[in-house]
Write a protein that holds these residues in place. Structure first.
Motif, short mmCIF file in Angstrom:
data_model
loop_
_atom_site.label_atom_id
_atom_site.label_comp_id
_atom_site.label_asym_id
_atom_site.label_seq_id
_atom_site.Cartn_x
_atom_site.Cartn_y
_atom_site.Cartn_z
N LEU A 186 0.87 -1.06 -0.13
CA LEU A 186 0.01 -0.12 0.02
C LEU A 186 0.88 1.06 0.05
N THR A 187 0.78 2.10 -0.95
CA THR A 187 1.35 3.29 -1.05
C THR A 187 0.38 4.67 -0.96
N GLY B 229 -6.01 11.19 7.91
CA GLY B 229 -6.69 11.05 9.35
C GLY B 229 -6.72 9.47 9.53
N GLY B 230 -7.09 8.75 8.47
CA GLY B 230 -7.21 7.29 8.59
C GLY B 230 -6.11 6.53 9.05
N PHE B 231 -4.87 7.37 9.09
CA PHE B 231 -3.45 6.68 9.57
C PHE B 231 -3.33 6.98 11.10
N GLU B 232 -3.96 7.89 11.65
CA GLU B 232 -3.89 8.46 12.89
C GLU B 232 -4.21 7.24 13.97
N ARG B 233 -3.26 6.86 14.78
CA ARG B 233 -3.28 6.12 15.78
C ARG B 233 -3.76 4.53 15.44
N ARG B 234 -3.37 4.20 14.22
CA ARG B 234 -3.61 3.11 13.58
C ARG B 234 -2.24 2.29 13.17
N GLY B 235 -2.32 0.92 13.67
CA GLY B 235 -0.99 0.34 12.90
C GLY B 235 -1.24 -0.05 11.49
N ASP B 236 0.01 -0.64 10.75
CA ASP B 236 -0.12 -0.75 9.57
C ASP B 236 -1.27 -1.87 9.04
#
Length: 123
Positions: free
Chosen positions: A86-87, A112-119
């Motif tokens: 995923l890029t 914001g979908g990357f905030e406080r979430r692991g890969d």
């Protein structure tokens, strides 16, 4: 009011935000009225979408640079059986093949979908 904003309300709003060109302010305000703001009696109020815009700007999620990141994705490329990743660039998340560099899937994605979430949670 017949669809026209009284000059006093317009000038008051323009002054409040520090704009000196009332004509330019009027044009931009007319583009936002009904979508982001509403004229209520003698003042403008933010509508729900306006609050969402302000929240996004204040959270600084759109100021983060996530370009150049790669997250491994399970599965294989349907064209060459290569590994997938995923890029993220220009607000688009893409699943791409690392071998042939073909995009398998692309979709708009809020940073914001990357905030406080692991890969794993992002994928």
């Amino acid at each position: 009011m017949g669809g026209q904003r009284p000059l006093a309300i317009l000038l008051s709003a323009a002054t409040a935000v520090g704009v000196h060109d009332a004509g330019q302010f009027n044009y931009h305000l007319s583009q936002l009225t009904g979508r982001v703001v509403a004229l209520v009696e003698d003042r403008y109020e933010l509508l729900y979408p306006g609050h969402r815009v302000v929240g996004a700007v204040q959270s600084a999620i759109f100021h983060r640079s996530l370009s150049g990141s790669e997250i491994d994705v399970s599965g294989a490329c349907p064209d060459c059986a290569g590994s997938l990743a995923l890029t993220y660039a220009e607000f688009i998340g893409r699943t791409e093949c690392l071998g042939c560099e073909e995009a398998v899937l692309g979709h708009p994605f809020d940073p914001g979908g990357f905030e406080r979430r692991g890969d794993a949670a992002v994928v």
